[in-house]
Scaffold this motif. Sequence first.
Motif, short mmCIF file in Angstrom:
data_model
loop_
_atom_site.label_atom_id
_atom_site.label_comp_id
_atom_site.label_asym_id
_atom_site.label_seq_id
_atom_site.Cartn_x
_atom_site.Cartn_y
_atom_site.Cartn_z
N GLY A 13 0.80 -1.23 0.00
CA GLY A 13 0.00 0.00 0.00
C GLY A 13 0.82 1.26 0.00
O GLY A 13 0.27 2.35 -0.20
N ASP A 14 2.13 1.17 0.24
CA ASP A 14 2.97 2.37 0.25
C ASP A 14 3.13 2.95 -1.15
O ASP A 14 3.45 2.22 -2.08
CB ASP A 14 4.38 2.05 0.77
N PRO A 15 2.97 4.25 -1.28
CA PRO A 15 3.41 4.90 -2.52
C PRO A 15 4.94 4.96 -2.51
O PRO A 15 5.54 5.25 -1.48
CB PRO A 15 2.81 6.30 -2.44
N VAL A 16 5.56 4.66 -3.63
CA VAL A 16 7.02 4.61 -3.72
C VAL A 16 7.50 5.62 -4.75
O VAL A 16 6.95 5.69 -5.86
CB VAL A 16 7.51 3.20 -4.11
N MET A 17 8.50 6.41 -4.35
CA MET A 17 9.16 7.34 -5.26
C MET A 17 10.59 6.83 -5.41
O MET A 17 11.36 6.85 -4.43
CB MET A 17 9.13 8.76 -4.73
N LEU A 18 10.92 6.36 -6.59
CA LEU A 18 12.20 5.71 -6.83
C LEU A 18 13.00 6.53 -7.85
O LEU A 18 12.56 6.69 -8.99
CB LEU A 18 11.94 4.30 -7.36
N ARG A 19 14.13 7.05 -7.39
CA ARG A 19 15.01 7.79 -8.30
C ARG A 19 16.12 6.83 -8.70
O ARG A 19 16.91 6.37 -7.86
CB ARG A 19 15.58 9.02 -7.62
#
Length: 149
Positions: A73-79
């Motif tokens: 359920g976590d939103p993930v921001m992946l750079r």
Amino acid sequence: MGQRAVTASAVFVAVLATAAAIYLVDQGYRPPISAAPPVTPEIRRFDLYLHAFEVGDRPVYHWMPPTLVVNAGDPVMLRVINADPDSAHGFALGAFNLAVPSIPPGQATTLRFRATRPGVYHFGCALTGCAADHASQVGQLVVLGDTPP
């Protein structure tokens, strides 16, 4: 009032008091709460580097960190950062339909997605032929917990 009536009244009062005590205890009882608090989704941010280094006379590429851990359920921001100064590489996380065909040397791209399903998922370079060890350029995303409602 006879002896028998007094005994019957005493038994009736004792049964009534016991029933009342059981009722009051039952009303105050709450099942124990789980030791683990509920998981609230939160934004997870990662910088994921594709590093290049030499082993003997041959270059080796790997993801750093090699494992990312989030909750379902976590939103993930992946750079995703291509730290290789010499060649382009890509990125793919097939389980979440994420793919960047090519990231130029020294460049970065940012991906956003929601980790919807618990499990262990592999990611890797999406640019076939980028290096001799292309097939070994893998890492994993671990999604913990239950599927969110």
